[in-house]
Design an enzyme around this catalytic site. Structure first.
Site, PDB file in Angstrom:
ATOM      1  N   TYR A  17       3.477 -12.184   4.922  1.00 53.63           N
ATOM      2  CA  TYR A  17       4.321 -11.057   4.506  1.00 53.63           C
ATOM      3  C   TYR A  17       4.365 -10.970   2.981  1.00 53.63           C
ATOM      4  O   TYR A  17       4.169  -9.906   2.403  1.00 53.63           O
ATOM      5  CB  TYR A  17       5.732 -11.220   5.074  1.00 53.63           C
ATOM      6  CG  TYR A  17       6.629 -10.043   4.791  1.00 53.63           C
ATOM      7  CD1 TYR A  17       6.684  -8.960   5.654  1.00 53.63           C
ATOM      8  CD2 TYR A  17       7.421 -10.011   3.651  1.00 53.63           C
ATOM      9  CE1 TYR A  17       7.498  -7.877   5.397  1.00 53.63           C
ATOM     10  CE2 TYR A  17       8.243  -8.936   3.375  1.00 53.63           C
ATOM     11  CZ  TYR A  17       8.280  -7.878   4.254  1.00 53.63           C
ATOM     12  OH  TYR A  17       9.091  -6.787   3.979  1.00 53.63           O
ATOM     13  N   HIS A  21       2.660  -7.977   0.500  1.00 55.58           N
ATOM     14  CA  HIS A  21       3.471  -7.215  -0.453  1.00 55.58           C
ATOM     15  C   HIS A  21       3.022  -7.449  -1.890  1.00 55.58           C
ATOM     16  O   HIS A  21       3.118  -6.546  -2.717  1.00 55.58           O
ATOM     17  CB  HIS A  21       4.952  -7.516  -0.257  1.00 55.58           C
ATOM     18  CG  HIS A  21       5.539  -6.738   0.867  1.00 55.58           C
ATOM     19  ND1 HIS A  21       5.349  -7.090   2.189  1.00 55.58           N
ATOM     20  CD2 HIS A  21       6.257  -5.601   0.873  1.00 55.58           C
ATOM     21  CE1 HIS A  21       5.947  -6.209   2.956  1.00 55.58           C
ATOM     22  NE2 HIS A  21       6.499  -5.289   2.190  1.00 55.58           N
ATOM     23  N   TYR A  40      12.932  -1.731  -5.975  1.00 54.43           N
ATOM     24  CA  TYR A  40      12.833  -2.158  -4.578  1.00 54.43           C
ATOM     25  C   TYR A  40      12.611  -3.668  -4.550  1.00 54.43           C
ATOM     26  O   TYR A  40      11.680  -4.181  -5.157  1.00 54.43           O
ATOM     27  CB  TYR A  40      11.655  -1.431  -3.933  1.00 54.43           C
ATOM     28  CG  TYR A  40      11.557  -1.485  -2.435  1.00 54.43           C
ATOM     29  CD1 TYR A  40      12.447  -2.188  -1.649  1.00 54.43           C
ATOM     30  CD2 TYR A  40      10.530  -0.808  -1.797  1.00 54.43           C
ATOM     31  CE1 TYR A  40      12.330  -2.211  -0.279  1.00 54.43           C
ATOM     32  CE2 TYR A  40      10.401  -0.822  -0.412  1.00 54.43           C
ATOM     33  CZ  TYR A  40      11.316  -1.532   0.333  1.00 54.43           C
ATOM     34  OH  TYR A  40      11.196  -1.554   1.695  1.00 54.43           O
ATOM     35  N   TRP A  75       0.788   1.877   6.450  1.00 53.72           N
ATOM     36  CA  TRP A  75       1.427   0.609   6.079  1.00 53.72           C
ATOM     37  C   TRP A  75       2.147   0.008   7.283  1.00 53.72           C
ATOM     38  O   TRP A  75       2.048  -1.187   7.533  1.00 53.72           O
ATOM     39  CB  TRP A  75       2.395   0.814   4.910  1.00 53.72           C
ATOM     40  CG  TRP A  75       3.050  -0.462   4.468  1.00 53.72           C
ATOM     41  CD1 TRP A  75       4.308  -0.900   4.773  1.00 53.72           C
ATOM     42  CD2 TRP A  75       2.465  -1.490   3.657  1.00 53.72           C
ATOM     43  NE1 TRP A  75       4.543  -2.125   4.209  1.00 53.72           N
ATOM     44  CE2 TRP A  75       3.435  -2.505   3.509  1.00 53.72           C
ATOM     45  CE3 TRP A  75       1.226  -1.642   3.038  1.00 53.72           C
ATOM     46  CZ2 TRP A  75       3.188  -3.658   2.774  1.00 53.72           C
ATOM     47  CZ3 TRP A  75       0.995  -2.786   2.301  1.00 53.72           C
ATOM     48  CH2 TRP A  75       1.968  -3.781   2.178  1.00 53.72           C
ATOM     49  N   TRP A  76       2.882   0.816   8.025  1.00 57.55           N
ATOM     50  CA  TRP A  76       3.565   0.318   9.225  1.00 57.55           C
ATOM     51  C   TRP A  76       2.568  -0.322  10.190  1.00 57.55           C
ATOM     52  O   TRP A  76       2.821  -1.395  10.728  1.00 57.55           O
ATOM     53  CB  TRP A  76       4.297   1.435   9.936  1.00 57.55           C
ATOM     54  CG  TRP A  76       5.547   1.921   9.276  1.00 57.55           C
ATOM     55  CD1 TRP A  76       6.225   1.363   8.218  1.00 57.55           C
ATOM     56  CD2 TRP A  76       6.270   3.092   9.637  1.00 57.55           C
ATOM     57  NE1 TRP A  76       7.318   2.121   7.907  1.00 57.55           N
ATOM     58  CE2 TRP A  76       7.379   3.189   8.761  1.00 57.55           C
ATOM     59  CE3 TRP A  76       6.093   4.073  10.602  1.00 57.55           C
ATOM     60  CZ2 TRP A  76       8.304   4.223   8.855  1.00 57.55           C
ATOM     61  CZ3 TRP A  76       7.018   5.095  10.684  1.00 57.55           C
ATOM     62  CH2 TRP A  76       8.116   5.174   9.815  1.00 57.55           C
TER      63      TRP A  76
END
Length: 103
Positions: A17, A21, A40, A75-76
């Protein structure tokens, strides 16, 4: 406006993860900014594998429209194998209520 939310990783996917990112696609960064997102940040609770997201947005309606973009759906799909998702591959995300803020 500040948004806080939580999501959940699958066990053993913490490093993947973070890696994904850290390699965030330029088109995804552009989409976040285009739809009013900035500052963010995502935190991980290693004990529960709960992710806590913090983002500043210009407008809730504008922000929600970003979910319907092709790059966001891509992206999902890319992230669906490492975290809890809905049938459309969107992350299972729970909005959190702000109870305190200090500038």
């Amino acid at each position: 406006m500040i948004k806080g939310f939580k999501m959940k990783l699958y066990e053993g996917q913490e490093k993947e993860y973070e890696y994904r990112h850290n390699q965030l696609w330029p088109e995804m960064k552009d989409m976040i900014h285009e739809y009013g997102g900035k500052n963010y940040t995502i935190f991980l609770d290693k004990e529960t594998l709960t992710l806590f997201g913090y983002i500043e947005i210009e407008d809730e309606e504008k922000w929600k429209k970003g979910a319907d973009t092709a790059i966001n759906r891509k992206w999902w799909d890319y992230m669906a194998d490492i975290m809890e998702t809905n049938p459309d591959n969107s992350p299972v995300a729970v909005d959190l209520d702000m109870v305190f803020h200090l500038d």
